[in-house]
Enzyme design. Structure first.
Site, PDB file in Angstrom:
ATOM      1  N   LYS A 292       0.937  -1.189   0.041  1.00  0.00           N
ATOM      2  CA  LYS A 292      -0.094  -0.057  -0.004  1.00  0.00           C
ATOM      3  C   LYS A 292       0.772   1.194  -0.008  1.00  0.00           C
ATOM      4  CE  LYS A 292      -2.136  -1.170   3.456  1.00  0.00           C
ATOM      5  NZ  LYS A 292      -1.437  -2.660   3.804  1.00  0.00           N
ATOM      6  N   THR A 294       3.958   1.490  -1.267  1.00  0.00           N
ATOM      7  CA  THR A 294       4.610   1.411  -2.407  1.00  0.00           C
ATOM      8  C   THR A 294       3.572   2.175  -3.464  1.00  0.00           C
ATOM      9  OG1 THR A 294       5.960  -0.202  -1.714  1.00  0.00           O
ATOM     10  CG2 THR A 294       5.966   0.387  -4.093  1.00  0.00           C
ATOM     11  N   ARG A 316       2.062   7.144   7.357  1.00  0.00           N
ATOM     12  CA  ARG A 316       2.052   6.819   8.846  1.00  0.00           C
ATOM     13  C   ARG A 316       3.786   6.840   8.996  1.00  0.00           C
ATOM     14  NH1 ARG A 316      -1.281   1.875   9.043  1.00  0.00           N
ATOM     15  NH2 ARG A 316      -0.157   1.778   6.699  1.00  0.00           N
ATOM     16  N   LYS A 327       7.684  -7.492   8.871  1.00  0.00           N
ATOM     17  CA  LYS A 327       7.505  -6.925   7.357  1.00  0.00           C
ATOM     18  C   LYS A 327       8.627  -5.841   7.255  1.00  0.00           C
ATOM     19  CE  LYS A 327       3.696  -4.762   6.442  1.00  0.00           C
ATOM     20  NZ  LYS A 327       2.727  -3.812   6.440  1.00  0.00           N
ATOM     21  N   ALA A 546      -3.551  -0.533  11.719  1.00  0.00           N
ATOM     22  CA  ALA A 546      -4.901  -0.546  11.717  1.00  0.00           C
ATOM     23  C   ALA A 546      -5.847  -1.568  12.256  1.00  0.00           C
ATOM     24  CB  ALA A 546      -5.632  -0.318  10.325  1.00  0.00           C
ATOM     25  N   PHE A 577      -3.965  -1.576   6.134  1.00  0.00           N
ATOM     26  CA  PHE A 577      -4.602  -3.003   5.841  1.00  0.00           C
ATOM     27  C   PHE A 577      -5.886  -2.892   5.004  1.00  0.00           C
ATOM     28  CE2 PHE A 577      -2.801  -3.875  10.099  1.00  0.00           C
ATOM     29  CZ  PHE A 577      -1.684  -4.468   9.547  1.00  0.00           C
ATOM     30  N   PHE A 665       4.236  -7.842  -9.823  1.00  0.00           N
ATOM     31  CA  PHE A 665       5.228  -8.457  -9.397  1.00  0.00           C
ATOM     32  C   PHE A 665       5.927  -9.179 -10.809  1.00  0.00           C
ATOM     33  CE2 PHE A 665       4.242  -9.693  -4.642  1.00  0.00           C
ATOM     34  CZ  PHE A 665       4.028  -8.440  -4.439  1.00  0.00           C
ATOM     35  N   TRP A 694       6.886   0.112  -8.814  1.00  0.00           N
ATOM     36  CA  TRP A 694       8.188  -0.634  -8.213  1.00  0.00           C
ATOM     37  C   TRP A 694       9.339  -0.616  -8.909  1.00  0.00           C
ATOM     38  CZ3 TRP A 694      11.321  -4.797  -8.318  1.00  0.00           C
ATOM     39  CH2 TRP A 694      12.137  -5.054  -7.312  1.00  0.00           C
TER      40      TRP A 694
END
Length: 841
Positions: A292, A294, A316, A327, A546, A577, A665, A694
């Site tokens: 999210k 990214t 955030r 993560k 969240a 999320f 991806f 990306w």
């Protein structure tokens, strides 16, 4: 002086000789505050024993400090100085900010005048008045007598521009008679001495009095033996000062209006394959994140750097929990990330540290108060809470506020009765009802349950407590939902930490700690400005989680960004999320608090995550992905799209158009990408767009940006999911059934008891912030796809009164995450020579 509208105030400093600052408030036009200074009597009483030099120093320092204060007052758009001539020094004149210099006498203003920057300087009102009175000056001789400093410099510059021949002298200069006799115009800045006869002036000479005291009415009459323009200069100077004030305010108004951004975006030259150092966020199925952040960054890079549309990202502040846990960081990834990435992920803003300090100060205050109340009499408590200092006993402001809440309208500590003293000093906190926990920004499972008070000094006061992750603190939620320092302080005071033994709420205000909490948070309230790899602006504020908290960026960051991007710009603000928790809380809690209405929802999806929801093998941190996730499998994708369809349906409950951003991806096949986009559109998405930010930066998200722009032009019918007047249990059930797909909810006895208590205490009309796993639409992380028919268990209910919501805990949801077998910190290192951070993704 007040010819301006009530939002724009000009302060006029008028001082008697050698006076200090003594400010009184009066009202100007339409109730506009106006500051007035006039204290000759005050100074007579204060300075009887001071020497002239000491008086000068006192007045000098007072004036400079007052100017500096007014420089920083956003409501003051202009400063006009009216001082005795002895106090007109370079330091005082240059203390005024150039943009507030109404009299145009600072070095900066004079420099602009000399350089001829017509649009950037204000002419001294007195100099302007002189020039208005003089007509044809070409070739005429103008003598300036007794005029020094900035006023003299301004006049010489303006006169020479009009073709005059200028000269300057003093009344005692040698050859004065000859100079006066040859002058066509004499401009005097001080009274003519009696020793200078009027006969030295040739007949027909124009004489102008421009004493610095003109504007105050303190000037002495000049005796030149012929007509002067004294009164005309005074009237014109006053009018021109008013013009300058208006011009200054017009400039300020113009500066507040949106102008075309002069933003020089950075050019990317993406490499293929993307270098390993550009993997700040591992984008894998749901347990490890779908990208999210990214997508947020790629979208604003596309909008601003490629489509030339003003945009701001509001992100955030990453928590140390996931950064060193599962993560990694949250700076984005590849060529769509916030820079500098290492600082962004390593407590750059300090917001979380401020929250931790404030939270734990409040926790310490609770236990300390219980201890002291249990070991002291009413009298002893009162003597310590309201001590005698230098022979005087007085209440602090927060203690006076507590007295008023208790209905005790007294301000003298000596007048309270024994009963009033007892009510004042005893909070009578029931330890079993304490809901305020200590926090730390580290995933530490062994702090989930602790015992405090084991030391002998705590005299047997032992109780079971726990730690939460710092970003789950109510103070983090307050930071995200506040709109000003005043609002934040009020919210901090409303925090309910426990109940007393009568069942009434005990607040931070009752503990007397509100002011201290606000002091700890005074800098954290300010969003931090950063940039993306392509140089587009990013605000970083508030915190994540969240699943535990409401997990959104701050209202303040959103509102500041909205002001900066302008009417046609975009603010892309991040919610944690999926649509079931992050978005639902964004709409029902944050939108209610801010009054802002969203234009578009960007729903981030990945092929890998959809395969997992379609029945693919489980994914865990550190383990290699199974072949189902790296090879084409259209059936798994199709089966998993049920979860995407449900997420779209949740968005549609709120009446906002949704654009699906498929984060591509390199292992995704073209057929899989096409299938996801097709199903998303068929399921009601406004559009579904493959994104390659990306690997390509903003260029890879241009189609997403175009889709967002089109969707924003659609008519929105935004609505909340539930009304606040519904009972707490009904609001919980509404979320469970309409959003999660549950058949019903099941309240534990503890949860029901808390709901009854909060309703009785008057908190029943607050919105709901569900603490639920993000790994499933249900309360069970292993249930993928779209579970239905389940009963949602509510194990406990808490109240975040300062933040403004009720906080149910779903199932076994923990507010303190734990570290996995192989945390991220195995890969994080520091080069001791270069200080380069490695492995922080």
């Amino acid at each position: 002086m007040l010819l301006l509208c009530d939002h724009y105030r000009t302060t006029y400093i008028a001082r008697n000789q050698y006076c200090t600052s003594d400010i009184t408030e009066s009202k100007g036009l339409e109730g506009t505050p106006k500051i007035v200074y006039n204290q000759r009597q005050l100074m007579q009483s204060q300075m009887l024993n001071l020497t002239n030099y000491e008086r000068f120093e006192l007045a000098y320092g007072s004036i400079v400090s007052e100017i500096l204060r007014l420089n920083e007052d956003p409501n003051v758009q202009g400063l006009a100085l009216d001082l005795p001539e002895s106090l007109y020094s370079s330091k005082i004149l240059n203390a005024v900010k150039p943009e507030k210099d109404v009299d145009g006498l600072s070095d900066v203003s004079l420099g602009r005048l000399v350089r001829g920057e017509d649009s950037d300087y204000l002419v001294s009102p007195i100099a302007g008045a002189v020039m208005e009175l003089l007509e044809d000056l070409d070739g005429k001789t103008v003598l300036l007598v007794g005029i020094n400093g900035p006023l003299g410099s301004s006049l010489q510059c303006l006169l020479q521009r009009r073709g005059a021949i200028t000269a300057s002298c003093h009344w005692k200069s040698s050859g004065l008679q000859s100079k006066l006799h040859h002058a066509d115009v004499v401009v005097a800045g001080s009274p003519k001495p009696e020793s200078v006869p009027a006969s030295w002036l040739k007949p027909g000479t124009t004489i102008i009095n421009c004493s610095p005291d003109l504007l105050s009415g303190r000037q002495k009459k000049h005796n030149y033996g012929q007509n002067t323009t004294e009164n005309a200069v005074c009237s014109l100077a006053v009018a021109m000062r008013m013009q300058n004030m208006v011009k200054n305010t017009e400039r300020w108004i113009h500066s507040q209006q949106l102008r075309k951004w002069d933003l020089h975006c950075l050019k990317l030259q993406p490499l293929s394959p993307v270098p390993s150092s550009f993997f700040p966020e591992q984008i894998t199925p749901t347990p490890l994140g779908e990208g999210k952040s990214t997508v947020t960054i790629g979208l604003v890079q596309a909008l601003t750097a490629h489509l030339k549309i003003n945009s701001f990202a509001c992100l955030r502040q990453p928590s140390q929990g996931p950064t060193f846990g599962v993560k990694g960081g949250a700076a984005g990834g590849g060529y769509a990330q916030v820079i500098p990435m290492e600082e962004f992920n390593l407590h750059l803003t300090g917001d979380i540290h401020a929250i931790t300090a404030a939270n734990n100060l409040l926790a310490a205050a609770i236990d300390a108060r219980i201890l002291h109340e249990s070991t002291q009499s009413d009298k002893a408590l009162y003597n310590r809470l309201v001590p005698v200092v230098k022979g005087v006993r007085g209440f602090s402001s927060i203690q006076l506020a507590r007295l008023r809440r208790l209905g005790i309208n007294k301000t003298d500590p000596e007048t309270l009765t024994e009963e009033e003293i007892s009510r004042f000093v005893r909070l009578d906190i029931d330890p079993s009802t304490i809901t305020w926990q200590r926090v730390v920004d580290t995933n530490d499972r062994f702090l989930r349950k602790i015992t405090i008070g084991q030391a002998n000094t705590e005299k047997g006061f032992v109780r079971q407590a726990q730690f939460d992750i710092a970003v789950a603190s109510e103070i983090m939620a307050i930071l995200a939902l506040t709109t000003s320092l005043e609002d934040m302080k009020e919210r901090l005071g409303k925090i309910v930490v426990a109940n007393d033994k009568k069942g009434e709420p005990v607040t931070a205000e009752d503990l007397g700690v509100t002011g201290a909490l606000a002091v700890l948070m005074k800098d954290a309230i300010k969003p931090t400005l950063m940039q993306t790899l392509e140089g587009t602006p990013v605000f970083v504020h508030a915190g994540p989680f969240a699943n535990i908290a409401h997990g959104n960026s701050s209202i303040l960051a959103d509102k500041i960004a909205l002001k900066l991007v302008g009417e046609k710009g975009f603010v892309v603000t991040e919610a944690g999320f999926g649509a079931d928790i992050g978005m639902e809380k964004f709409f029902n809690i944050k939108c209610r608090a801010s009054g802002l209405v969203p234009s578009v929802v960007v729903l981030v999806a990945t092929v890998r995550a959809l395969k997992m929801h379609g029945g693919g093998p489980s994914v865990s941190a550190g383990a290699p992905l199974k072949k189902e996730y790296t090879e084409e499998n259209l059936q798994l994708v199709a089966d998993g799209c049920c979860n995407l369809q449900k997420q779209i349906q949740i968005t549609q409950l709120f009446g906002v158009p949704v654009v699906v951003a498929l984060n591509v991806f390199k292992t995704d096949s073209p057929a899989e990408v096409d299938l996801v986009c097709k199903i998303a559109k068929q399921s009601g998405a406004f559009d579904a767009v493959p994104c390659n930010h990306w690997s390509d930066g903003g260029r890879g998200a241009v189609k997403l940006a175009q889709a967002v722009e089109k969707a924003a032009n659609q008519k929105s019918s935004f609505k909340y999911l539930y009304g606040l007047e519904l009972p707490i249990a009904e609001k919980i059930k509404t979320i469970a059934q309409k959003v999660y797909g549950a058949k019903d909810i099941e309240l534990s006895p503890a949860a029901q008891s808390q709901i009854d208590r909060y309703t009785r205490q008057g908190f029943g009309k607050l919105p709901i912030c569900m603490a639920k796993t993000h790994l499933s639409l249900s309360h069970q992380p292993e249930r993928k796809g779209v579970p239905t028919g389940f009963i949602l268990p509510i194990s406990d209910v808490r109240a975040s009164i300062g933040a403004g919501f009720i906080y149910p805990l779903v199932g076994t949801m923990s507010t303190m995450p734990g570290l996995p077998t192989r945390p991220c910190f195995y890969d994080i290192d520091l080069d001791p020579v270069t200080e380069e951070v490695k492995g922080l993704f």
